[in-house]
Write a protein that holds these residues in place. Structure first.
Motif, PDB file in Angstrom:
ATOM      1  N   PRO A  94     -42.791  65.523 -17.576  1.00  0.00           N
ATOM      2  CA  PRO A  94     -42.423  66.371 -16.381  1.00  0.00           C
ATOM      3  C   PRO A  94     -42.569  67.718 -16.446  1.00  0.00           C
ATOM      4  O   PRO A  94     -42.778  68.561 -15.579  1.00  0.00           O
ATOM      5  N   ASP A  95     -42.270  68.342 -17.731  1.00  0.00           N
ATOM      6  CA  ASP A  95     -42.221  69.785 -18.017  1.00  0.00           C
ATOM      7  C   ASP A  95     -43.044  70.366 -19.058  1.00  0.00           C
ATOM      8  O   ASP A  95     -43.159  71.453 -19.336  1.00  0.00           O
ATOM      9  N   SER A  96     -43.912  69.178 -19.479  1.00  0.00           N
ATOM     10  CA  SER A  96     -44.818  69.993 -20.756  1.00  0.00           C
ATOM     11  C   SER A  96     -44.051  70.095 -22.133  1.00  0.00           C
ATOM     12  O   SER A  96     -44.623  70.777 -22.840  1.00  0.00           O
ATOM     13  N   LYS A  97     -42.776  70.076 -22.108  1.00  0.00           N
ATOM     14  CA  LYS A  97     -42.047  70.163 -23.385  1.00  0.00           C
ATOM     15  C   LYS A  97     -41.573  69.044 -24.077  1.00  0.00           C
ATOM     16  O   LYS A  97     -41.247  69.131 -25.180  1.00  0.00           O
ATOM     17  N   PHE A  98     -41.896  67.963 -23.454  1.00  0.00           N
ATOM     18  CA  PHE A  98     -41.567  66.519 -24.148  1.00  0.00           C
ATOM     19  C   PHE A  98     -40.066  66.450 -24.628  1.00  0.00           C
ATOM     20  O   PHE A  98     -39.828  66.051 -25.809  1.00  0.00           O
ATOM     21  N   GLY A  99     -39.194  67.379 -23.991  1.00  0.00           N
ATOM     22  CA  GLY A  99     -37.885  67.177 -24.576  1.00  0.00           C
ATOM     23  C   GLY A  99     -37.484  68.290 -25.769  1.00  0.00           C
ATOM     24  O   GLY A  99     -36.525  68.243 -26.325  1.00  0.00           O
ATOM     25  N   MET A 100     -38.511  68.794 -25.921  1.00  0.00           N
ATOM     26  CA  MET A 100     -38.167  69.940 -27.216  1.00  0.00           C
ATOM     27  C   MET A 100     -37.904  71.365 -26.865  1.00  0.00           C
ATOM     28  O   MET A 100     -37.923  71.515 -25.607  1.00  0.00           O
ATOM     29  N   GLU A 101     -37.574  71.988 -27.723  1.00  0.00           N
ATOM     30  CA  GLU A 101     -36.909  73.578 -27.449  1.00  0.00           C
ATOM     31  C   GLU A 101     -38.147  74.567 -27.459  1.00  0.00           C
ATOM     32  O   GLU A 101     -37.957  75.298 -26.519  1.00  0.00           O
ATOM     33  N   THR A 102     -39.346  74.000 -28.049  1.00  0.00           N
ATOM     34  CA  THR A 102     -40.477  75.089 -28.103  1.00  0.00           C
ATOM     35  C   THR A 102     -41.800  74.461 -27.646  1.00  0.00           C
ATOM     36  O   THR A 102     -41.840  73.121 -28.012  1.00  0.00           O
ATOM     37  N   TRP A 103     -42.691  75.215 -27.289  1.00  0.00           N
ATOM     38  CA  TRP A 103     -44.140  74.731 -27.035  1.00  0.00           C
ATOM     39  C   TRP A 103     -44.774  74.251 -28.409  1.00  0.00           C
ATOM     40  O   TRP A 103     -45.280  72.713 -28.212  1.00  0.00           O
ATOM     41  N   GLU A 104     -44.552  74.625 -29.392  1.00  0.00           N
ATOM     42  CA  GLU A 104     -45.028  74.262 -30.594  1.00  0.00           C
ATOM     43  C   GLU A 104     -44.501  72.847 -31.009  1.00  0.00           C
ATOM     44  O   GLU A 104     -45.022  71.802 -31.604  1.00  0.00           O
ATOM     45  N   LYS A 105     -43.259  72.764 -30.846  1.00  0.00           N
ATOM     46  CA  LYS A 105     -42.412  71.372 -31.054  1.00  0.00           C
ATOM     47  C   LYS A 105     -42.881  70.319 -30.215  1.00  0.00           C
ATOM     48  O   LYS A 105     -42.895  69.070 -30.359  1.00  0.00           O
ATOM     49  N   ALA A 106     -43.228  70.778 -28.898  1.00  0.00           N
ATOM     50  CA  ALA A 106     -43.665  69.969 -27.925  1.00  0.00           C
ATOM     51  C   ALA A 106     -44.963  69.214 -28.196  1.00  0.00           C
ATOM     52  O   ALA A 106     -45.280  68.212 -28.138  1.00  0.00           O
TER      53      ALA A 106
END
Length: 334
Positions: A39-51
């Motif tokens: 829902p937020d393009s972060k997939f529950g991760m802290e950074t975009w690269e981790k997402a």
């Protein structure tokens, strides 16, 4: 030496595909075809690269589940993305314990992974191969253009890097009727485009070169194929491709299309000239196109992955942007 398409003699099947996508992609016209979304393009991760790495992990696990295979059944992975040193695919697959070959073909990476996977199976080096490609809008913007916080205005020729990961498993040991039948590697072409916000124009020349050479080598007619699908030229780049191919007698009007045109609703979503990125062709093919094969709405297509071979340094040094386009043929056995 003749540069003919590699025609696979073994029956190399695409036995399963899976996708994980971001918020904007899950709101687009292909939303019903995707497997997983955030829902937020972060997939529950802290950074975009981790997402992005998490998208790779999720799509690769989903494709294994769909194929009823485990990681230990996979002989090789071919994967890549747009982050420096292809970190997203490496981090996303690091716990799978599968022999890993990282690829960088820019946005042509997914087609390249299918082609290389086909070569591995044809040669006898592998029986089951995982092919994967991903991209993320936020990490790509930061790396190649400007930080999002800068709020840079994007010109009409710019494209929206797809946030998504697509995974496919190739196998010679399956009853699937969807077959990888040919691979035609591209030649690097440099049309002299220096604008990093006009990737479609930069890639169109290499795509036209690949298609023109393919049809010259095979003597096929364009009408032989249900669909000739380019990776991520977007609206502007695809129009240029149509013009370049038209000059050589190749009319793509009736059966040509582009993943960058399909993935978003340009009338409702602010994506300028359409979609781009390694994930663009990966998620469109692994969802929408494969669904059409399964429904027998497609039986023979060409997928041409289109890549712009630049990095942040070459852009700053005002270098032009070469392109490369790799072609794979996918067909359904009757």
């Amino acid at each position: 030496m003749e540069r003919k398409p590699i025609q696979f003699q073994k029956k190399i099947k695409i036995i399963s595909t899976a996708t994980a996508v971001g918020k904007m992609e899950s709101e687009g016209p292909l939303k019903e075809y995707f497997d997983l979304s955030s829902p937020d393009s972060k997939f529950g991760m802290e950074t975009w690269e981790k997402a992005e790495a998490e998208m790779v992990r999720q799509s690769s696990e989903m494709v294994l589940k769909k194929s009823n295979l485990r990681a230990e059944n996979i002989d090789l992975t071919f994967s890549g993305d747009l982050t420096n040193q292809c970190a997203a695919s490496a981090f996303g697959l690091k716990n799978k314990r599968i022999p890993h070959i990282g690829l960088y073909g820019a946005c042509s990476t997914f087609a390249l992974s299918l082609g290389m996977g086909g070569i591995a199976i044809e040669s006898g080096l592998a029986s089951n191969v995982l092919c994967e490609a991903s991209s993320h809008f936020c990490s790509a913007e930061r790396q190649y253009r400007f930080p999002l916080e800068y709020g840079c205005q994007r010109p009409p020729s710019a494209q929206n890097t797809v946030t998504g990961s697509g995974s496919a498993i190739l196998s010679e040991n399956n009853e699937s009727n969807i077959r990888l039948s040919e691979f035609f590697p591209g030649i690097i072409r440099d049309p002299g485009i220096c604008d990093a916000n006009n990737m479609g124009a930069a890639m169109a020349a290499s795509c036209a070169d690949t298609l023109i050479r393919y049809f010259e080598e095979t003597s096929y007619d364009v009408s032989k194929f249900d669909l000739i699908l380019t990776g991520d030229l977007g609206f502007e780049g695809f129009n240029i491709l149509m013009e370049l191919c038209g000059k050589k007698g190749l009319n793509l009007k009736d059966n040509g299309n582009d993943c960058g045109k399909l993935v978003y609703d340009v009338a409702k979503q602010e994506v300028n000239s359409g979609g781009s990125g390694c994930g663009c062709s990966a998620i469109v093919f692994c969802s929408y196109i494969m669904d059409k094969f399964r429904k027998k709405e497609l039986s023979d297509i060409l997928l041409i992955g289109t890549g712009a071979l630049l990095n942040s340094t070459t852009v700053l040094q005002k270098e032009s942007i070469p392109g490369v386009s790799h072609l794979v043929r996918i067909s359904a056995e009757v």
